[in-house]
Design a protein around this motif. Structure first.
Motif, PDB file in Angstrom:
ATOM      1  N   TYR A 785       0.838  -1.195   0.000  1.00 12.64           N
ATOM      2  CA  TYR A 785       0.000   0.000   0.000  1.00 12.64           C
ATOM      3  C   TYR A 785       0.877   1.252   0.000  1.00 12.64           C
ATOM      4  CZ  TYR A 785       0.928   0.049   5.048  1.00 12.64           C
ATOM      5  OH  TYR A 785       1.537   0.062   6.276  1.00 12.64           O
ATOM      6  N   PRO A 787       0.498   5.920  -0.479  1.00 14.27           N
ATOM      7  CA  PRO A 787      -0.453   7.029  -0.313  1.00 14.27           C
ATOM      8  C   PRO A 787      -1.417   7.146  -1.488  1.00 14.27           C
ATOM      9  CG  PRO A 787       1.772   7.734   0.247  1.00 14.27           C
ATOM     10  CD  PRO A 787       1.890   6.361  -0.342  1.00 14.27           C
ATOM     11  N   THR A 788      -2.545   7.785  -1.245  1.00  9.54           N
ATOM     12  CA  THR A 788      -3.585   7.949  -2.256  1.00  9.54           C
ATOM     13  C   THR A 788      -3.023   8.602  -3.519  1.00  9.54           C
ATOM     14  OG1 THR A 788      -5.154   8.293  -0.464  1.00  9.54           O
ATOM     15  CG2 THR A 788      -5.879   8.908  -2.673  1.00  9.54           C
ATOM     16  N   ASN A 813      -7.248   1.849  -6.489  1.00 13.68           N
ATOM     17  CA  ASN A 813      -7.432   2.959  -5.565  1.00 13.68           C
ATOM     18  C   ASN A 813      -8.904   3.370  -5.654  1.00 13.68           C
ATOM     19  OD1 ASN A 813      -5.280   5.849  -4.839  1.00 13.68           O
ATOM     20  ND2 ASN A 813      -6.903   4.898  -3.657  1.00 13.68           N
ATOM     21  N   GLN A 895      -6.049   4.298   0.415  1.00 14.46           N
ATOM     22  CA  GLN A 895      -4.668   4.108   0.013  1.00 14.46           C
ATOM     23  C   GLN A 895      -4.622   3.440  -1.355  1.00 14.46           C
ATOM     24  OE1 GLN A 895      -3.643   1.826   3.515  1.00 14.46           O
ATOM     25  NE2 GLN A 895      -2.282   3.442   4.243  1.00 14.46           N
TER      26      GLN A 895
END
Length: 1283
Positions: A785, A787-788, A813, A895
């Motif tokens: 995973y 960050p967005t 995502n 995430q």
């Protein structure tokens, strides 16, 4: 808190219901099914009448209107179906108006005008407005409804009342706010107001001071310009003034808000929801204005500082200057305010009603002719549009069969009188009439003259032989009848103020069916949009638009694609080598599609490691005398890349280093008493560093101390011995985080006999950490995973994978409703899916071979506001156009999951490497080390960075090793690194015939057949080497069935010429990138790369040169590629024809056209119907010999130059000796190689084509028949990193 809202109403509680208490008279509608379905029954949750409003079934343009009785701030609306029925509205538009006469459509942040309604009759659906509106009238326009029922509505509007202070300016008036003292000096200003105007020009605010300060806010061409200067005498004259421009179409008779905030030199200018941040010109931090500020205009026409000198004509509301309510003071006749002209305190602007022509194919307005007392006729009207072409007016004339036609063509107006037969006469006028602004046009046929006038330009007139009379109706914007269908498209845009024979045409009567006829029109509104605001074109590209779409001009940006998102350059020298490039100057884009632009570097590929070299501005050694700690010598180094680009290149490399050569005589680096530095250098962040070698930044030592060979072991540096003789402290700096050196400071050369000589070498880096950064997933429930994704408006995702599993999610995502996902949906299908609010979009690419074959496969998925695309390996790229006027922003919140999903289902089993999103590389290995079920790296021979296969060769895993598939490479050998060379004589030629039309390989899929052609995907990649002494000569030609061609020739002077003939009705484009003689018997390497109109050419190791073609057309139906003499009669230019007849004598080597390698095809497939050989053709190694000779000379020269640069003044004698030795060695080596080359060339030349036997075709050309069978598998739009 908003100072304009009434007491107790903050922004957070401005959500009270506004409809529930309104009287019946506040509700109107286009129609009603019966009295019980009337508009006043629409109050939310009520059961009045039939439980809501429903229009008549025959109502073609239904609407429901609510009058809030006064101006209100509206923050939300809600809808409900008709009580206990099957009648509800599922989608609708929302219009608003001050007067109920002219309307504007409400649009959300991303430009979408559609509101989501109901799915049943009882549930209430509320839509909050992303930006509140201040209005009195609202109109709900149903778009879709329950297919099993009919339209039914109950509504509520939420908001609050607010205080309104209004002033009306008539174009000759203004308000002056006079200061208490002579001048007002401020370091902070806050100015806010709302305005509405139907004129595109006018000064809203002006103030100036004798010091040269000024502030001017004015409307210009429907945009808002702010001129602001703080104490800069250079900008006192208008020629030096530069405006900051915000907004567009601000002359639409609707309210617009303006907010200016200034603190010192920092300024924020906001118009509606669009903000510009900028810094003022000038030296000062305060704005000094003398005597007064004027609002609405400048009272003295001759006063300096004005630009247009046209006063504002319209209304202003809630005008505040630093907290002072200017309009309130004026209304109460306070002495600080002086009124010039007629300023009133109610908004009484005339409402100019417009109509919108919605369709470019079927919109029209038919109006009858009014009687004319003088004979002939006249027509005048105003229009605005973005479209460069469209029919404005058509009318049949007496005597028959004449007709008059007024149209826009290439943004000019053309008035054409069609007479009998082919006779016609034209009158043209106007320039740039498709600029989105209102333009007035007047047409007059009286007095035996045909007169056309546009705006305030001089009239265009032509004489008539007889008086023209109109016959039948006037058709505006288009034509319904068959005899009126011309090639010109219908008009898309707005019209208003139509007069026929000086009689005004009433749009209300037209709408009610009392006057004329119409189709696909929207009345009472000009529904024009500026699709270039905000500018969604990336990387500084230019936005242009039509009524329904926008396009981006990527010229000169270094990027391509529908929104100029994709870099046309590779991200590193390593990437260039993997696609078969050799040493030379290249432009690299270290962050791909990210914000950093490309920069030029030198790529040294002569070693096993690929070095990226960035030079700075100080190339020679520098001698330092007379410096001390109090007055040190300092030198700043400026590199060919910006600080951000340098940081990206260094961080993306495996290792970087920079050589510091320091020769000294009585010049210390450290004080021998306390160890403090007497000289130092600054790193890339400007931090002081005092170590002079190695990678240990905390150790203040020189290289000799680290290597324990200092001339005096009592010191850490040779120079610190402070000897009278020359000493040397040369070191290699290799701590990446500090590189490159940005400045050097020398402080100990002021004593007798003291001297220092230094030289800072270029920054050198090798390796690309991202290319082989991999992770292995061996549990279906495991994932990595991150960050967005920051991918609201554009995103590109690329990676390699290999697996034996039949399916699995590569990447996902999600947001509240939106999502983006790339997955292997079956053993041979990769799917890219996403939803930005318009419903799920799915693109799939199916391979004819399984993708779960344990080999590396490439995937690239891209999504922009214009289109989406998916590329897998060399299969045709899939495109899908984004829906018109749909949602634009991808809103994600979770995430980013790699190798799996949040639900831990459908996880991927296998390897993923080189994951890049929007130019940013993801470190899979680091994250994998701390994640169960995932390991860093990937097992297998083809999973390392050792570049087992070269020049586009593909590494294929085998159970006991690997093989290189060279079928997509112009090179041969077991590792695809052997030149494939052929000797030609004057009659020789090789023609490669394309088995099927080549355009099939580049075509979009049927799924995306509707993709706009505004952004051309035309692309060619050509590379080859040659040796010749012949001139003129034909090197290469590509011809199509549609008479297009590409030709690369040498002229009679030996100059290289590249010919592109893409449009057969135009002359071909010709470029001559090299004015030197290339027919010099030496090896020359040519690279040609085209994307759309941009052509990039590299000769040998020179920097790429960019040229612009006259067309971005694709090659349609490619017929053949020919090397050498062209015997087929072609439609060539005279110079090309002459070269074609002369053919080519010499050596051609490693020829590549996109995926085709014709020389390899000629040598390995002589019996193939695809390859035609004429004349003698002899396999040779001349290319390899010439290249090795060239490399030897080049490397020796580079080494000699490098050695020369690194010596100080004290080493000149040694350098001369070394240079002499090197020169002798080079000379001997060159002579020996020349003799060997000559002997080998003669030996090969003696062989004839018959000597090439079938058994000689060994693994050097691995399964090249695969190329002939699968040659339509093209990946021209992909950067290939196949090993």
């Amino acid at each position: 808190m908003d100072t304009n809202r009434k007491d107790g109403e903050s922004e957070n509680n401005c959500n009270g219901p506004l409809v529930s208490t309104l009287p019946h008279a506040s509700f109107q509608s286009s129609s009603q099914s019966s009295v019980s379905y009337a508009a006043h029954n629409v109050k939310l949750n009520r059961r009045d009448g039939a439980g809501g409003w429903s229009p008549m079934v025959t109502d073609q343009e239904p609407w429901l209107q609510v009058d809030l009785r006064e101006q209100m701030e509206v923050t939300a609306v809600a809808t409900q179906g008709r009580y206990d029925s099957l009648d509800w509205v599922s989608n609708y538009l929302l219009l608003y108006s001050d007067t109920g006469r002219t309307w504007k459509q409400y649009r959300h942040e991303d430009g979408v005008g559609r509101f989501v309604g109901n799915v049943n009759s009882e549930a209430v659906v509320q839509n909050k407005l992303s930006h509140p509106v201040r209005t009195r009238f609202l109109r709900f326009v149903p778009l879709d409804w329950n297919p099993s029922g009919w339209m039914g509505l109950r509504v509520e509007v939420y908001g609050c009342s607010y205080k309104s202070y209004v002033a009306d300016f008539d174009g000759r008036s203004s308000l002056l706010y006079r200061f208490n003292q002579k001048s007002m000096s401020t370091v902070k200003d806050v100015i806010s107001l709302r305005f509405k105007s139907h004129q595109a020009e006018g000064v809203l605010l002006h103030g100036e001071g004798q010091r040269g300060d000024y502030i001017t806010l004015e409307l210009h061409r429907g945009r808002l310009d702010l001129y602001l200067n703080l104490d800069d005498s250079r900008l006192r004259f208008s020629s030096g003034r530069v405006a900051v421009t915000v907004g567009s179409l601000l002359d639409d008779q609707h309210w617009h808000s303006v907010h200016i905030e200034r603190f010192n030199k920092q300024v924020n200018l906001t118009v509606d929801s669009h903000t510009q941040h900028f810094q003022t010109k000038g030296e000062g931090h305060s704005l000094e204005v003398d005597y007064e500020l004027s609002f609405g205009g400048i009272p003295l026409p001759g006063k300096p500082g004005t630009f247009l000198r046209k006063n504002f004509h319209g209304c202003m509301e809630n005008l505040y200057y630093n907290g002072i309510n200017i309009i309130d003071l004026a209304k109460r006749r306070k002495p600080q305010i002086h009124s010039v002209g007629n300023v009133t305190f109610s908004c009484s602007q005339p409402q100019l009603v417009a109509c919108t022509f919605l369709s470019s194919s079927s919109s029209f307005l038919s109006l009858p002719s009014a009687a004319s007392a003088t004979g002939g006729f006249s027509v005048r009207f105003q229009f605005r549009t973005w479209n460069p072409d469209g029919l404005l007016l058509s009318v049949q004339l007496n005597p028959e069969p004449q007709r008059l036609q007024l149209q826009i063509s290439n943004s000019r107006l053309y008035l054409t009188l069609h007479s009998s037969g082919a006779q016609k006469s034209d009158v043209s006028a106007g320039h740039r009439v498709s600029d989105g602004l209102w333009h007035s046009v007047s047409l007059d046929t009286r007095n035996l003259q045909l007169t056309l006038t546009v705006d305030s330009e001089p009239s265009s007139t032509t004489d008539l032989w007889e008086q023209l009379e109109s016959r039948g109706n006037f058709y505006f914007g288009g034509c319904p009848t068959a005899d009126c269908q011309y090639l010109t498209p219908a008009f898309q845009g707005c019209m208003r103020l139509i007069f026929i024979n000086s009689q005004p045409m009433n749009f209300n009567h037209v709408q009610q069916g009392l006057l004329g006829n119409y189709n696909e029109l929207q009345f009472d509104t000009c529904n024009i949009r500026d699709r270039c605001l905000p500018n969604l074109c990336e990387h500084g590209s230019r936005c242009s638009q039509t009524w329904s779409s926008f396009s981006c001009d990527c010229s000169g940006t270094g990027y391509s694609g529908a929104t100029c998102h994709n870099s046309i350059y590779e991200s590193s020298c390593e990437a260039y080598k993997l696609i078969g490039s050799s040493s030379g100057f290249y432009s690299i884009d270290p962050d791909g599609s990210g914000p950093l632009g490309p920069t030029q570097v030198y790529c040294n590929m002569t070693e096993e490691k690929v070095w990226t070299v960035l030079a700075h501005n100080i190339t020679a050694a520098v001698t330092v005398l007379g410096s001390s700690l109090h007055k040190p010598h300092s030198m700043t180094f400026n590199y060919s890349a910006s600080a951000e680009q340098l940081r990206a290149i260094v961080s993306g490399s495996e290792q970087c280093q920079q050589e510091v050569v320091y020769n000294c005589r009585r010049s210390r680096l450290f004080n021998t008493k306390d160890g403090s530095p007497m000289s130092w250098w600054l790193d890339r962040e400007g931090e002081r560093r005092s170590y002079w070698g190695g990678f240990l930044p905390g150790v203040q030592q020189c290289s000799c101390s680290l290597e324990e060979n200092c001339m005096d072991m009592n010191y850490f540096c040779n120079c610190d011995a402070d000897a009278d003789s020359w000493a040397n402290d040369t070191g290699i700096l290799s701590y990446k985080d500090h590189l490159p050196v940005s400045q050097i400071v020398i402080g100990d050369t002021n004593r007798t006999g003291s001297q220092a000589v230094y030289h800072i070498g270029p920054l050198r880096c090798y390796g690309d950490k991202s290319i082989w950064n991999a992770a292995s997933f061996y549990q279906e429930s495991s994932y990595l995973y991150f960050p967005t994704l920051q991918a609201e408006l554009a995103s590109d995702i690329s990676f390699y994978f290999k697996t034996s599993a039949p399916s699995g999610v590569f990447l996902e995502n999600v947001g509240l409703k939106d999502f983006i996902r790339v997955e292997l949906s079956s053993p041979s299908v990769v799917t890219f899916s996403f939803d930005v609010g318009n419903g799920p979009t799915v693109l799939s690419v199916k391979s004819h071979l399984p993708l779960n074959d344990r080999q590396w496969h490439y995937v690239r998925a891209e999504r922009s506001v214009k289109e989406a695309s998916l590329q897998v390996d060399q299969l045709p790229q899939r495109f899908l156009e984004a829906p018109a006027d749909g949602h634009l922003r991808l809103r994600l919140s979770s995430q980013l999951f790699v190798g799996g999903t949040a639900s831990q289902q459908r996880g991927f089993l296998g390897c993923i490497r080189t994951l890049t999103v929007n130019g940013m590389s993801f470190d899979l290995e680091e994250r994998a080390r701390m994640t169960p079920g995932v390991s860093s790296g990937c097992p297998g021979y083809c999973s390392g960075s050792s570049s087992l296969c070269h020049n586009r060769g593909r590494c294929i895993e085998k159970s006991n090793g690997y093989v290189c598939d060279c079928s997509q490479s112009a090179y041969g050998g077991t590792t695809c690194n052997q030149e494939v060379s052929v000797s030609f004589d004057i009659e020789s030629s090789v023609t490669y015939t394309f088995q099927e039309p080549f355009s099939v390989m580049q075509n979009r899929s049927l799924q995306a057949s509707s993709v706009s052609t505004e952004s051309s995907r035309a692309r060619e990649d050509v590379a080859f080497s040659f040796v010749t002494s012949q001139r003129p000569a034909m090197l290469l030609t590509v011809s199509t069935f549609s008479q297009q061609y590409i030709a690369v020739i040498l002229t009679k002077n030996g100059h290289l010429q590249i010919w592109y003939h893409l449009q057969t009705d135009r002359s071909p484009d010709m470029f001559s990138p090299a004015l030197s003689n290339l027919a010099d018997g030496r090896l020359h390497r040519i690279r040609i790369h085209r994307v759309g109109k941009n052509l990039y050419v590299q000769i040998d190791q020179d920097i790429h040169t960019k040229y612009t073609l006259s067309s971005d057309a694709e090659l349609i139906l490619i017929r053949s590629l020919t090397l050498g003499k062209v015997t087929r009669r072609e439609n060539f230019n005279e110079d090309v024809t002459q070269a074609a007849s002369k053919g080519f004598i010499g050596c051609l080597s490693s020829v590549q056209f996109n995926h085709v390698a014709p020389l390899k095809a000629a040598l390995t497939n002589r019996g193939s119907s695809l390859v035609t050989i004429r004349g003698p053709l002899v396999q040779s190694n001349c290319g390899a010999l010439a290249e090795s000779t060239s490399h030897t000379l080049q490397d020796q020269t580079v080494t000699a130059n490098k050695d020369k640069e690194q010596r100080g003044n004290g080493a000149q004698k040694d350098l001369a000796v070394i240079a002499g030795v090197v020169t002798a060695v080079v000379f001997i080596a060159v002579c020996a190689l020349a003799v060997i080359s000559r002997l080998l060339y003669q030996q090969r030349r003696a062989q004839r084509s018959s000597s090439i036997k079938e058994e000689n075709r060994h693994s050097m050309y691995t399964d090249y028949r695969t190329e002939l069978q699968l040659h339509n598998s093209v990946r021209d739009n992909m950067k290939e990193y196949y090993i």
